[in-house]
Design a protein around this motif. Structure first.
Motif, PDB file in Angstrom:
ATOM      1  N   SER A   1      31.920  12.895  26.937  1.00 29.88           N
ATOM      2  CA  SER A   1      31.032  12.899  25.774  1.00 29.88           C
ATOM      3  C   SER A   1      30.450  11.511  25.552  1.00 29.88           C
ATOM      4  O   SER A   1      31.130  10.498  25.704  1.00 29.88           O
ATOM      5  CB  SER A   1      31.817  13.346  24.542  1.00 29.88           C
ATOM      6  OG  SER A   1      30.951  13.506  23.453  1.00 29.88           O
ATOM      7  N   GLY A   2      29.167  11.480  25.222  1.00 35.62           N
ATOM      8  CA  GLY A   2      28.493  10.218  24.936  1.00 35.62           C
ATOM      9  C   GLY A   2      27.894   9.535  26.146  1.00 35.62           C
ATOM     10  O   GLY A   2      27.259   8.496  26.017  1.00 35.62           O
ATOM     11  N   ARG A   3      28.069  10.088  27.325  1.00 36.11           N
ATOM     12  CA  ARG A   3      27.550   9.464  28.532  1.00 36.11           C
ATOM     13  C   ARG A   3      26.104   9.871  28.787  1.00 36.11           C
ATOM     14  O   ARG A   3      25.708  11.000  28.523  1.00 36.11           O
ATOM     15  CB  ARG A   3      28.390   9.854  29.752  1.00 36.11           C
ATOM     16  CG  ARG A   3      29.836   9.414  29.712  1.00 36.11           C
ATOM     17  CD  ARG A   3      30.004   7.897  29.754  1.00 36.11           C
ATOM     18  NE  ARG A   3      29.470   7.312  30.957  1.00 36.11           N
ATOM     19  CZ  ARG A   3      30.187   6.930  32.003  1.00 36.11           C
ATOM     20  NH1 ARG A   3      31.482   7.045  31.998  1.00 36.11           N
ATOM     21  NH2 ARG A   3      29.597   6.406  33.051  1.00 36.11           N
ATOM     22  N   CYS A   4      25.324   8.926  29.293  1.00 31.18           N
ATOM     23  CA  CYS A   4      23.943   9.170  29.715  1.00 31.18           C
ATOM     24  C   CYS A   4      23.847   8.910  31.204  1.00 31.18           C
ATOM     25  O   CYS A   4      24.470   7.991  31.710  1.00 31.18           O
ATOM     26  CB  CYS A   4      22.981   8.226  29.002  1.00 31.18           C
ATOM     27  SG  CYS A   4      22.796   8.544  27.264  1.00 31.18           S
ATOM     28  N   GLY A   5      23.082   9.709  31.874  1.00 30.05           N
ATOM     29  CA  GLY A   5      22.910   9.534  33.299  1.00 30.05           C
ATOM     30  C   GLY A   5      21.769  10.389  33.773  1.00 30.05           C
ATOM     31  O   GLY A   5      20.775  10.580  33.062  1.00 30.05           O
ATOM     32  N   ALA A   6      21.929  10.953  34.963  1.00 20.91           N
ATOM     33  CA  ALA A   6      20.881  11.783  35.532  1.00 20.91           C
ATOM     34  C   ALA A   6      21.500  12.842  36.426  1.00 20.91           C
ATOM     35  O   ALA A   6      22.578  12.655  36.983  1.00 20.91           O
ATOM     36  CB  ALA A   6      19.899  10.933  36.332  1.00 20.91           C
ATOM     37  N   ALA A   7      20.795  13.946  36.531  1.00 22.42           N
ATOM     38  CA  ALA A   7      21.135  15.005  37.478  1.00 22.42           C
ATOM     39  C   ALA A   7      19.986  15.078  38.474  1.00 22.42           C
ATOM     40  O   ALA A   7      18.824  15.001  38.090  1.00 22.42           O
ATOM     41  CB  ALA A   7      21.304  16.335  36.758  1.00 22.42           C
TER      42      ALA A   7
END
Length: 167
Positions: free
Chosen positions: A82-88
């Motif tokens: 939870s709270g993580r930002c990234g990319a797929a």
């Protein structure tokens, strides 16, 4: 075709925890938009909740049941956080920014993909489990999403149930 490992093992030092809160159900109301009733898709699996959870909550395992997702980074490892930002990475090329807005370990997690919210839920059912994915978006985008991406999500939920049950 590149291997999934090359995408899931990228340097994630550039990604940090998201600082923005998840949108509220009334987000966009000031512009005349609101989140309508979400679109939910469920499938039952012979697999245990733990077996399904491992597939749905570990980005490195997403390509096993979602062939259009070829990797992800910055979302937590081995499980999403939870709270993580990234990319797929979609369709072998397109990195799509995402953020994990909520998790209940072993049971559910939610991510924000652009204006779309997608909830993933795994719950016990008989000797197996039930998988439910629920998507929603603000205003008229919700109806468009339901018609265009809804059928894809329905197929993915069924595929996830089948893949988990075959393990």
């Amino acid at each position: 075709m590149a291997s999934t490992a090359s995408y899931t093992q990228l340097d994630t030092a550039q990604f940090t925890r998201c600082s923005r809160p998840p949108p509220s159900p009334s987000a966009g109301a000031e512009n005349g938009y609101s989140y309508p009733v979400p679109h939910s898709f469920s499938a039952d699996s012979d697999a245990s909740v733990d077996a399904v959870w491992a597939l749905v909550a570990q980005p490195a395992r997403w390509p096993e049941w979602a062939p259009h997702v070829r990797g992800a980074w910055g979302l937590g490892s081995p499980e999403i956080e939870s709270g993580r930002c990234g990319a797929a990475r979609l369709l072998w090329i397109v990195p799509v920014p995402v953020s994990i807005s909520a998790t209940t370990p072993g049971r559910s997690w939610t991510w924000q993909v652009g204006p779309m919210t997608l909830d993933h839920l795994v719950e016990p059912r008989g000797h197996g489990s039930r998988i439910t994915m629920t998507m929603s978006a603000p205003g008229p985008l919700d109806a468009v999403l339901g018609v265009t991406y809804g059928p894809v999500v329905r197929i993915l939920v069924r595929r996830l149930a089948r893949v988990a049950g075959a393990r």
